[in-house]
Motif scaffolding. Structure first.
Motif, PDB file in Angstrom:
ATOM      1  N   TRP A  13      33.854  38.327  42.559  1.00  0.00           N
ATOM      2  CA  TRP A  13      34.739  39.210  41.797  1.00  0.00           C
ATOM      3  C   TRP A  13      34.531  40.636  42.273  1.00  0.00           C
ATOM      4  O   TRP A  13      33.423  40.994  42.673  1.00  0.00           O
ATOM      5  CB  TRP A  13      34.421  39.099  40.307  1.00  0.00           C
ATOM      6  CG  TRP A  13      35.597  39.384  39.447  1.00  0.00           C
ATOM      7  CD1 TRP A  13      35.815  40.515  38.716  1.00  0.00           C
ATOM      8  CD2 TRP A  13      36.716  38.542  39.206  1.00  0.00           C
ATOM      9  NE1 TRP A  13      37.004  40.433  38.044  1.00  0.00           N
ATOM     10  CE2 TRP A  13      37.589  39.215  38.337  1.00  0.00           C
ATOM     11  CE3 TRP A  13      37.081  37.275  39.676  1.00  0.00           C
ATOM     12  CZ2 TRP A  13      38.782  38.682  37.906  1.00  0.00           C
ATOM     13  CZ3 TRP A  13      38.265  36.731  39.238  1.00  0.00           C
ATOM     14  CH2 TRP A  13      39.101  37.441  38.370  1.00  0.00           C
ATOM     15  N   PHE A  14      35.581  41.415  42.238  1.00  0.00           N
ATOM     16  CA  PHE A  14      35.523  42.768  42.785  1.00  0.00           C
ATOM     17  C   PHE A  14      36.049  43.781  41.781  1.00  0.00           C
ATOM     18  O   PHE A  14      36.839  43.443  40.908  1.00  0.00           O
ATOM     19  CB  PHE A  14      36.350  42.846  44.080  1.00  0.00           C
ATOM     20  CG  PHE A  14      35.996  41.764  45.055  1.00  0.00           C
ATOM     21  CD1 PHE A  14      34.802  41.814  45.753  1.00  0.00           C
ATOM     22  CD2 PHE A  14      36.838  40.685  45.252  1.00  0.00           C
ATOM     23  CE1 PHE A  14      34.456  40.803  46.632  1.00  0.00           C
ATOM     24  CE2 PHE A  14      36.513  39.675  46.136  1.00  0.00           C
ATOM     25  CZ  PHE A  14      35.311  39.734  46.826  1.00  0.00           C
ATOM     26  N   ARG A  15      35.627  45.012  41.963  1.00  0.00           N
ATOM     27  CA  ARG A  15      36.063  46.109  41.088  1.00  0.00           C
ATOM     28  C   ARG A  15      37.250  46.831  41.720  1.00  0.00           C
ATOM     29  O   ARG A  15      37.245  47.118  42.918  1.00  0.00           O
ATOM     30  CB  ARG A  15      34.921  47.093  40.881  1.00  0.00           C
ATOM     31  CG  ARG A  15      33.763  46.504  40.126  1.00  0.00           C
ATOM     32  CD  ARG A  15      32.707  47.563  39.870  1.00  0.00           C
ATOM     33  NE  ARG A  15      31.663  47.013  39.041  1.00  0.00           N
ATOM     34  CZ  ARG A  15      30.375  47.031  39.376  1.00  0.00           C
ATOM     35  NH1 ARG A  15      29.987  47.591  40.495  1.00  0.00           N
ATOM     36  NH2 ARG A  15      29.485  46.507  38.563  1.00  0.00           N
ATOM     37  N   ARG A  16      38.226  47.129  40.887  1.00  0.00           N
ATOM     38  CA  ARG A  16      39.431  47.824  41.343  1.00  0.00           C
ATOM     39  C   ARG A  16      39.091  49.127  42.057  1.00  0.00           C
ATOM     40  O   ARG A  16      39.642  49.429  43.107  1.00  0.00           O
ATOM     41  CB  ARG A  16      40.339  48.120  40.155  1.00  0.00           C
ATOM     42  CG  ARG A  16      41.614  48.847  40.514  1.00  0.00           C
ATOM     43  CD  ARG A  16      42.447  49.209  39.289  1.00  0.00           C
ATOM     44  NE  ARG A  16      42.689  48.119  38.398  1.00  0.00           N
ATOM     45  CZ  ARG A  16      43.747  47.303  38.448  1.00  0.00           C
ATOM     46  NH1 ARG A  16      44.658  47.476  39.378  1.00  0.00           N
ATOM     47  NH2 ARG A  16      43.881  46.325  37.585  1.00  0.00           N
ATOM     48  N   ASP A  63      28.249  48.170  48.040  1.00  0.00           N
ATOM     49  CA  ASP A  63      26.870  48.426  48.476  1.00  0.00           C
ATOM     50  C   ASP A  63      26.137  47.131  48.817  1.00  0.00           C
ATOM     51  O   ASP A  63      25.449  47.048  49.831  1.00  0.00           O
ATOM     52  CB  ASP A  63      26.097  49.190  47.402  1.00  0.00           C
ATOM     53  CG  ASP A  63      26.498  50.644  47.315  1.00  0.00           C
ATOM     54  OD1 ASP A  63      27.123  51.172  48.267  1.00  0.00           O
ATOM     55  OD2 ASP A  63      26.196  51.273  46.276  1.00  0.00           O
ATOM     56  N   GLU A  64      26.274  46.120  47.959  1.00  0.00           N
ATOM     57  CA  GLU A  64      25.622  44.835  48.226  1.00  0.00           C
ATOM     58  C   GLU A  64      26.134  44.212  49.522  1.00  0.00           C
ATOM     59  O   GLU A  64      25.346  43.688  50.316  1.00  0.00           O
ATOM     60  CB  GLU A  64      25.894  43.852  47.080  1.00  0.00           C
ATOM     61  CG  GLU A  64      25.184  44.185  45.795  1.00  0.00           C
ATOM     62  CD  GLU A  64      25.655  43.310  44.654  1.00  0.00           C
ATOM     63  OE1 GLU A  64      24.782  42.848  43.895  1.00  0.00           O
ATOM     64  OE2 GLU A  64      26.884  43.094  44.518  1.00  0.00           O
ATOM     65  N   LEU A  65      27.438  44.260  49.721  1.00  0.00           N
ATOM     66  CA  LEU A  65      28.021  43.671  50.923  1.00  0.00           C
ATOM     67  C   LEU A  65      27.595  44.423  52.181  1.00  0.00           C
ATOM     68  O   LEU A  65      27.304  43.809  53.207  1.00  0.00           O
ATOM     69  CB  LEU A  65      29.544  43.616  50.800  1.00  0.00           C
ATOM     70  CG  LEU A  65      30.062  42.679  49.704  1.00  0.00           C
ATOM     71  CD1 LEU A  65      31.565  42.819  49.554  1.00  0.00           C
ATOM     72  CD2 LEU A  65      29.666  41.241  49.979  1.00  0.00           C
ATOM     73  N   ARG A  66      27.529  45.741  52.084  1.00  0.00           N
ATOM     74  CA  ARG A  66      27.052  46.525  53.242  1.00  0.00           C
ATOM     75  C   ARG A  66      25.609  46.181  53.584  1.00  0.00           C
ATOM     76  O   ARG A  66      25.258  46.043  54.756  1.00  0.00           O
ATOM     77  CB  ARG A  66      27.153  48.019  52.929  1.00  0.00           C
ATOM     78  CG  ARG A  66      28.503  48.590  53.163  1.00  0.00           C
ATOM     79  CD  ARG A  66      28.410  50.119  53.129  1.00  0.00           C
ATOM     80  NE  ARG A  66      29.727  50.681  53.069  1.00  0.00           N
ATOM     81  CZ  ARG A  66      30.169  51.490  52.118  1.00  0.00           C
ATOM     82  NH1 ARG A  66      29.374  51.858  51.137  1.00  0.00           N
ATOM     83  NH2 ARG A  66      31.383  51.954  52.151  1.00  0.00           N
TER      84      ARG A  66
END
Length: 97
Positions: A13-16, A63-66
């Motif tokens: 899930w992602f934030r707008r 940040d987590e994905l980076r």
């Protein structure tokens, strides 16, 4: 403690507010947050009851994905996001027991 046998469906899930930056590191995502959200919600509905009630929305931040990309040197595609969502759901579930 007794462990629950309840299955969950982990969903990235992602934030707008992070969408534009997220698209830079995950270009395979939908063009807009609204398109992605509509597709994600339709996917949840398609699961039907009672499975759709077992969906765990795991927020993956930019940040987590980076950090993951830097640590592995790999691109972030749908399979990677799915694995990270499962990992996040498992961590959340293990802290509940």
């Amino acid at each position: 403690m007794e462990r629950s046998n309840v299955s969950v469906v982990a969903l990235a899930w992602f934030r707008r507010e992070e969408w534009n930056e997220l698209k830079r590191i995950c270009p395979d995502l939908h063009d807009t947050y609204e398109e992605w959200l509509a597709d994600a919600q339709a996917g949840i509905e398609a699961l039907g009851s009672p499975l759709k009630d077992q969906v765990v929305k795991v927020i993956l931040t930019v940040d987590e994905l980076r950090k993951w990309k830097r640590a592995t040197g790999r691109e972030i595609d749908g399979k990677v996001r799915a694995r990270l969502a499962v990992k996040g759901a498992n961590q959340t579930n293990s802290t509940r027991h």
